[in-house]
Design an enzyme around this catalytic site. Sequence first.
Site, mmCIF file in Angstrom:
data_model
loop_
_atom_site.group_PDB
_atom_site.id
_atom_site.type_symbol
_atom_site.label_atom_id
_atom_site.label_comp_id
_atom_site.label_asym_id
_atom_site.label_seq_id
_atom_site.Cartn_x
_atom_site.Cartn_y
_atom_site.Cartn_z
ATOM 1 C CB SER A 190 26.987 -10.423 -49.677
ATOM 2 O OG SER A 190 27.618 -10.681 -48.450
ATOM 3 C CD GLN A 191 30.111 -4.082 -47.972
ATOM 4 O OE1 GLN A 191 30.801 -3.991 -46.964
ATOM 5 N NE2 GLN A 191 30.581 -3.814 -49.164
ATOM 6 C CG HIS B 12 27.279 -15.527 -48.659
ATOM 7 N ND1 HIS B 12 26.123 -14.996 -48.126
ATOM 8 C CD2 HIS B 12 28.065 -14.464 -49.002
ATOM 9 C CE1 HIS B 12 26.205 -13.682 -48.132
ATOM 10 N NE2 HIS B 12 27.366 -13.335 -48.653
ATOM 11 C CG ASP C 92 24.758 -17.398 -46.336
ATOM 12 O OD1 ASP C 92 25.952 -17.385 -45.990
ATOM 13 O OD2 ASP C 92 24.218 -16.473 -46.974
ATOM 14 C CE1 TYR D 179 33.144 -6.168 -44.503
ATOM 15 C CE2 TYR D 179 34.694 -7.977 -44.815
ATOM 16 C CZ TYR D 179 34.262 -6.881 -44.090
ATOM 17 O OH TYR D 179 34.944 -6.489 -42.959
#
Length: 323
Positions: A186-187, A302, A272, A91
């Site tokens: 992640s993203q 995370h 996370d 992100y």
Amino acid sequence: MPNTDLPIDDLRTYRPDIAEPADFDAFWAKTIAESRAAGGALKLVRADTPFTELEVLDFTFPGFGGEPIRAWITKPRGDEPRPTVLEYLGYNGGRGLAGERPHWAAAGFVHILMDTRGQGSEWGTGGDTPDPHGSGPAATGFMTRGITDPAEYFYRRVFTDAVRLVDAAKTLPFVDPNRIAVTGGSQGGGISLAVAGLSEGLVAVMPDVPFLSNFRRSIEVATTTPFIEIARYLGVHRDQERQVFDTLAYFDGVNFAKRATAPALFSVALMDEIVPPSGVFAAYNWYAGEDRELKVYPFNNHEGGTFYQWHAQAAWLGERLAR
């Protein structure tokens, strides 16, 4: 730092009912067909780097609506067709500087790192791809841009860019079109999962602590951004809850996982605070492919496994390519 979600035994069997629009497949088929029909040119320019054993190319390809999307290609020298890893970013990170991520190429792969349109200014060394589309009222960040209409939602453009990168990669002479894997953290993990549900012929998908799944619970459980951008938006736009979640159903990683069959290696971190583990397990437990594995990091936030996870990915992918 405590575990942030359900107990691990509950997570292993967690398969929530996720809303799925009746026109989900038609929506995405139309979106991708329109962008393919829009055309657009590929552009390759050799980057100036100090590398002597690897090549770095500045790559531009047509994404959503034919709009130009930037990427870095890092590869061993020569034009021999090689197995290829397409990577999508976390992100608000950007593709950065030429040659920043050489490890896949050093392991013998072509590596293509896609810039995320409009992002690249929160960590790393920057992005180079604008998003020329505007948005109605939105909270800070990208999660609520266009969120009242799936046709206008930010991730419709991003997911389409990512699918179009698969199309573009298959045309490159140094890419083996039958040995393309997708990954991201992640993203980027959420994007790779969407691509796995929308593209055919992938040899593997490797979503690392993937974001963008199980939206309602993730928004309720996450303690920090980006999921809580949506909570903040709904705290202001109190009358739009149904409209927002109707839009998000078109972009939920669980709905893509149900359609994805490529071999998959997921990862999850049980501490996370950004991506609740239940979102990762929801996508993993619904994943349609029979060859799937999940690497669990019980004591990580995370960041997940970082380079431990890359070592696991390289070994796991090598096994699939050798079959």
